[in-house]
Design an enzyme around this catalytic site. Structure first.
Site, PDB file in Angstrom:
ATOM      1  N   GLU A 164       0.757  -1.371  -0.256  1.00 49.10           N
ATOM      2  CA  GLU A 164      -0.272   0.167  -0.570  1.00 49.10           C
ATOM      3  C   GLU A 164       0.890   1.709  -0.741  1.00 49.10           C
ATOM      4  OE1 GLU A 164      -3.129  -0.233  -0.336  1.00 49.10           O
ATOM      5  OE2 GLU A 164      -3.640  -2.685  -0.116  1.00 49.10           O
ATOM      6  N   HIS A 205      -4.778   3.234   3.378  1.00 47.87           N
ATOM      7  CA  HIS A 205      -4.391   1.608   3.212  1.00 47.87           C
ATOM      8  C   HIS A 205      -3.058   1.902   3.731  1.00 47.87           C
ATOM      9  CE1 HIS A 205      -7.424   0.878   0.529  1.00 47.87           C
ATOM     10  NE2 HIS A 205      -8.426   1.750   1.109  1.00 47.87           N
ATOM     11  N   GLU A 255      -6.740  -5.682  -7.795  1.00 45.91           N
ATOM     12  CA  GLU A 255      -7.517  -5.690  -6.419  1.00 45.91           C
ATOM     13  C   GLU A 255      -8.556  -6.403  -5.965  1.00 45.91           C
ATOM     14  OE1 GLU A 255      -7.658  -1.106  -6.673  1.00 45.91           O
ATOM     15  OE2 GLU A 255      -6.304  -2.456  -6.392  1.00 45.91           O
ATOM     16  N   ASP A 289     -12.250  -1.198   1.058  1.00 43.00           N
ATOM     17  CA  ASP A 289     -12.327  -0.307  -0.251  1.00 43.00           C
ATOM     18  C   ASP A 289     -11.542  -1.208  -1.290  1.00 43.00           C
ATOM     19  OD1 ASP A 289     -13.269   2.037   1.160  1.00 43.00           O
ATOM     20  OD2 ASP A 289     -11.205   2.945   1.350  1.00 43.00           O
ATOM     21  N   GLU A 290     -10.760  -2.210  -0.809  1.00 47.92           N
ATOM     22  CA  GLU A 290     -10.697  -2.649  -2.664  1.00 47.92           C
ATOM     23  C   GLU A 290     -11.458  -3.496  -3.199  1.00 47.92           C
ATOM     24  OE1 GLU A 290      -7.535  -2.025  -3.146  1.00 47.92           O
ATOM     25  OE2 GLU A 290      -6.292  -2.076  -1.287  1.00 47.92           O
TER      26      GLU A 290
END
Length: 434
Positions: A164, A205, A255, A289-290
Site C-alpha cells: 500500500e 491504506h 484489486e 475499499d479494495e
C-alpha cells in the site's frame, strides 16, 4: 491497492503454461499436511520461480543482477510487442474516448466523498480526542492485543502495508495508459478523475497500517521503512505499459487479490484467531475499499468484453501468460536479492494463509465467469478463440500444479528452514523450502 498484495497483490505467479519458453515447473507455493501433521510447503526454486533472473542486490547498488532485471523488462516489452501495440490503433483508442460518459455514470460513483470516507484516525487511538491519559491507555490496550499476533502474520502484515505504501508507483502506471491518463495532473475527464480519486482513497491504506505498526511496538520500523523506500525506488514490472485493455485486466486482478489478502488477514488476527480486534477492523476496512475498487475495474473490463470481445479476451490471455505479478515482486529486505526474498515471503504467506495459490486460481475462475469468457463465440478471430480456450483451461492446469507440488512436498518430507526477518527484529519464521 494494486497490491496485492502481488505478493499477495501476488497471484503469486502463475506459470506460462503454453507458448515458447513456458515454465515446466509450478511457480507458486502449495501447502500440504503430511501424515505426521507437520505443515509442508512446496515452493519453487529460484530458477523456476521466475524462469528468468530479475534480482536486485541487497545493497541496491547497480550490479549484473540489476542489469539482468532491466534486460528482462526490455525483453518482456519486446516479446509480443506488436500484439499489445495493436491495441493503440486509433479505432480502439476512440472506443475508450467514447466510453467516458459511461465511466462518469457507472465507475465514478464507486468513489466515496471525502466527507463520507473513513480516515486512519477513526480506527486508531487519537490523542486529540482522547487526551494524553486516554491516548496512553488506548495505546497500552492496542499493544497488549498486538502481542498475541503470531510472527508469520506480522510478516504478512508488513508486506501488505509495504504494497500500500508503494502507492506512488501505481498512479504513475495508470498515467502511462493511452487515453485514460491524467495528462496534466488536473484533467477534468472522467478517466483522470477516477485515477486521482482512486489514488486518494488508496493513500489511506498505507497510512493506517503504518500507524498501527508504529503504535503496536512489534516491528523494527526503520527496517520496514527502508524496505518501502527500496520498493518505490525499484519500481514495478509492467507488461503492455501503454495499453488500457491490458492495464485494467491487471488492476482488476490485483484489486481482488488485495481484498482477499487483507480480508484473510482480518479473519486470522480477529476474535477467532489472534484476538486483535483493532487490527482485524483495520484490515477489514481496507479490504472493503479494495472490493469497491475491484468492482470499478471489473466493470471497465466487462465493458471491453461487450464492445470488443476479441480484443478483451486476447488482452486477458496475454496478461495471464506473463503472470499477474504482485506489485511487490521486487521487494527486498536489504539482505537478499528481490527475487530471493520475494520467494521466501511467498512461502510465508502461503503457510500463514493470508494469500495462497488457491486464492490465485479462484480469482482467475471468478473473472472467467464474471466476463463470460467460456461463452464467447461471436466475433472471435482464431487468436481470440485460442485465447479463450487457454484461459478456460488454465485453472485446471494450476490446480494440477498444486496437487503435484503437494505430492512432492509430502514425499520429500523436508524440515522447515528458519528464515530470519529483519522487520521483526530478526526473529525467524520456519518455512519448508525446496
Amino acid at each position: 491497492m494494486i497490491m496485492a498484495s502481488a505478493f499477495y497483490k501476488f497471484g503469486y505467479q502463475s506459470c506460462k503454461l503454453s507458448g515458447p519458453g513456458a515454465c515446466k515447473q509450478p511457480t507458486a507455493t502449495a501447502a500440504a499436511s503430511g501424515g505426521n501433521g507437520v505443515h509442508a510447503l512446496a515452493t519453487i526454486t529460484r530458477r523456476n520461480w521466475r524462469c528468468r533472473n530479475m534480482a536486485t542486490t541487497a545493497s541496491g547498488t547497480t550490479t549484473m543482477a540489476v542489469a539482468g532485471r532491466r534486460r528482462e523488462k526490455k525483453d518482456d516489452v519486446v516479446e509480443g510487442e506488436d500484439e499489445w501495440r495493436s491495441y493503440l490503433a486509433p479505432e480502439r483508442l476512440e472506443m475508450l474516448r467514447q466510453m467516458e460518459p459511461w465511466v462518469e455514470e457507472h465507475v465514478l460513483p464507486l468513489l466515496k466523498p471525502v466527507e463520507a470516507s473513513w480516515q486512519p484516525s477513526d480506527l486508531l487511538p487519537d490523542p486529540a480526542n482522547l487526551g494524553s491519559d486516554g491516548f496512553h491507555a488506548a495505546c497500552l490496550e492496542l499493544r497488549a492485543a498486538a502481542a498475541g499476533v503470531p510472527d508469520d502474520l506480522l510478516v504478512c502484515l508488513v508486506a501488505n502495508m509495504i504494497t500500500e505504501e508503494a502507492l506512488p508507483s501505481y498512479p504513475s502506471g495508470l498515467n502511462r495508459l493511452e487515453v485514460v491518463r491524467d495528462a496534466t495532473g488536473a484533467d477534468a475527464t472522467a478517466w483522470a478523475r477516477w485515477i486521482r480519486g482512486w489514488s486518494a482513497e488508496e493513500n489511506r491504506h498505507g497510512d493506517v497500517l503504518n500507524r498501527y505498526m508504529h503504535l503496536s511496538g512489534r516491528f523494527h520500523m526503520r527496517e520496514v521503512e527502508r524496505t518501502v523506500q527500496r520498493l518505490i525506488r525499484d519500481g514495478v514490472i509492467v507488461h503492455a505499459p501503454a495499453s488500457p485493455f491490458h492495464g485494467f485486466v491487471y488492476v482488476a486482478f490485483q484489486e481482488r487479490a488485495t481484498a482477499i489478502a487483507h480480508g484473510n488477514t482480518a479473519r486470522l488476527v480477529g476474535a477467532r484467531g489472534a484476538g486483535d480486534a483493532a487490527l482485524a477492523r483495520i484490515c477489514g476496512t481496507v479490504a472493503a475499499d479494495e472490493k469497491r475498487h475491484e468492482a470499478a475495474y471489473t466493470r471497465v473490463v466487462g465493458k471491453f468484453f461487450e464492445a470488443d470481445p476479441d480484443a478483451a479476451v486476447r488482452a486477458m490471455a496475454y496478461m495471464m501468460r506473463r503472470r499477474i505479478d504482485m506489485p511487490t515482486v521486487l521487494i527486498n529486505d536489504g539482505r537478499h536479492s528481490s527475487g530471493d526474498f520475494y520467494a521466501r515471503f511467498v512461502a510465508i504467506a502461503q503457510q500463514a494463509g493470508t494469500y495462497t495459490v488457491s486464492d490465485y486460481r479462484a480469482i482467475l475462475e471468478h473473472f472467467i465467469r464474471q466476463w463470460g469468457v467460456e461463452e464467447l463465440a461471436a466475433g472471435l478471430t482464431g487468436e481470440g478463440r485460442r485465447a479463450r480456450d487457454y484461459l478456460c483451461a488454465l485453472p485446471h492446469k494450476i490446480k494440477r500444479m498444486e496437487e503435484k507440488a503437494h505430492d512432492r512436498a509430502v514425499k520429500a518430507q523436508k524440515k522447515p528452514t528458519p528464515i530470519p526477518i529483519n522487520w521483526i527484529f530478526d526473529r525467524t519464521i520456519p518455512v519448508i523450502l525446496p
